[in-house]
Scaffold this motif. Structure first.
Motif, short mmCIF file in Angstrom:
data_model
loop_
_atom_site.label_atom_id
_atom_site.label_comp_id
_atom_site.label_asym_id
_atom_site.label_seq_id
_atom_site.Cartn_x
_atom_site.Cartn_y
_atom_site.Cartn_z
N ALA A 1 118.25 92.99 61.05
CA ALA A 1 118.65 92.17 59.90
C ALA A 1 117.45 91.36 59.39
CB ALA A 1 119.80 91.25 60.28
N ASP A 2 116.69 90.76 60.32
CA ASP A 2 115.52 89.98 59.93
C ASP A 2 114.49 90.87 59.22
OD1 ASP A 2 116.66 87.76 61.09
OD2 ASP A 2 115.46 87.85 62.92
N HIS A 3 114.32 92.09 59.74
CA HIS A 3 113.38 93.03 59.13
C HIS A 3 113.79 93.38 57.70
CE1 HIS A 3 111.18 96.77 58.39
NE2 HIS A 3 112.36 97.35 58.16
N ILE A 4 115.09 93.62 57.49
CA ILE A 4 115.57 93.97 56.15
C ILE A 4 115.31 92.82 55.17
CG2 ILE A 4 117.68 94.35 54.79
CD1 ILE A 4 118.72 95.98 57.25
N VAL A 5 115.55 91.60 55.62
CA VAL A 5 115.31 90.43 54.75
C VAL A 5 113.82 90.29 54.44
CG1 VAL A 5 115.43 87.92 54.61
CG2 VAL A 5 117.38 89.21 55.51
#
Length: 246
Positions: free
Chosen positions: A81-85
């Motif tokens: 999720a952090d990577h996508i953001v």
């Protein structure tokens, strides 16, 4: 390594080996919003010989023995999720305003003799508005929810299933895909006229880059993050296994 078969979904194939996306991009096979289709059906929809695709996938697989990319099918959900953001949402927040300004400029200068750029600007503006709202909903609602499930902070459970916001996000992914298809058609496959000015050319190239990033972005969510979040919710809801004699 997951072997490529005609029964495996295209989303699963790319999730297992991301480099396979190059083959699907080449044949314009949708592995993001259409990632739940078996390879045979996906090929049939595009009129592509499935044996040719299997052979090309095998070639990609043979060259990926030392692939050092992150395996998002095994990484923590919070990390994904952090990577996508940080990667895809940040890219959109930088690109959408810039491309929107170019679309408006091309419409103003060339719209009188190229009416397709008027419609292009209209479709892009709706695409941008929905994507910006979409990213905010993921960052403010869905992704914190997934992190909370994964970390088990002991707080009260959510009032309804994570499947509800996931369905909403997948529907909006479909909308974005339809808008990109419309823009691709309006631009003749991102090909500017031979006499197009530099801004016009950069606009089409930038839209093509957004399309490519969206394919990867949506794939990571539809085929990896969302199914894994649903599996986690199911596991957390299951009653604990009792040991014999307990």
């Amino acid at each position: 390594m997951m072997a490529a078969t005609l029964e495996t979904t295209v989303g699963q194939l790319v999730a297992a080996i991301p480099a396979r996306a190059r083959v699907f991009e080449k044949h314009r096979i949708d592995y993001c919003c259409g990632g739940k289709l078996p390879l045979a059906e996906a090929c049939a929809r595009r009129g592509v010989d499935p044996e040719t695709v299997l052979a090309e996938l095998a070639t990609v697989d043979a060259g990926c023995g030392g692939d050092a990319s992150v395996d998002w099918t095994a990484a923590p959900l919070s990390e994904l999720a952090d990577h996508i953001v940080a990667t895809h949402h940040a890219y959109l927040r930088a690109e959408l305003p810039r491309v929107g300004a170019m679309a408006a400029r091309v419409e103003k200068v060339h719209g009188e003799h190229a009416p397709e750029v008027i419609e292009l600007h209209r479709v892009f503006a709706a695409f941008r508005a929905e994507l910006e709202e979409h990213a905010n909903k993921e960052e403010q609602v869905l992704f914190p929810w997934i992190r909370r499930m994964e970390h088990g902070d002991g707080s009260s459970p959510m009032p309804f299933s994570v499947a509800n916001p996931i369905r909403c996000m997948e529907h909006e992914h479909d909308n974005a895909g339809a808008a990109l298809d419309k823009m691709r058609a309006l631009t003749n496959g991102w090909q500017p006229p031979s006499d197009a000015c530099n801004t016009w050319r950069v606009l089409y190239a930038s839209l093509e880059a957004i399309e490519a990033d969206m394919h990867v972005h949506v794939h990571k969510e539809n085929s990896i993050l969302f199914p894994r979040a649903l599996e986690l919710e199911t596991a957390l809801a299951a009653p604990p296994t009792r040991r014999p004699g307990a």
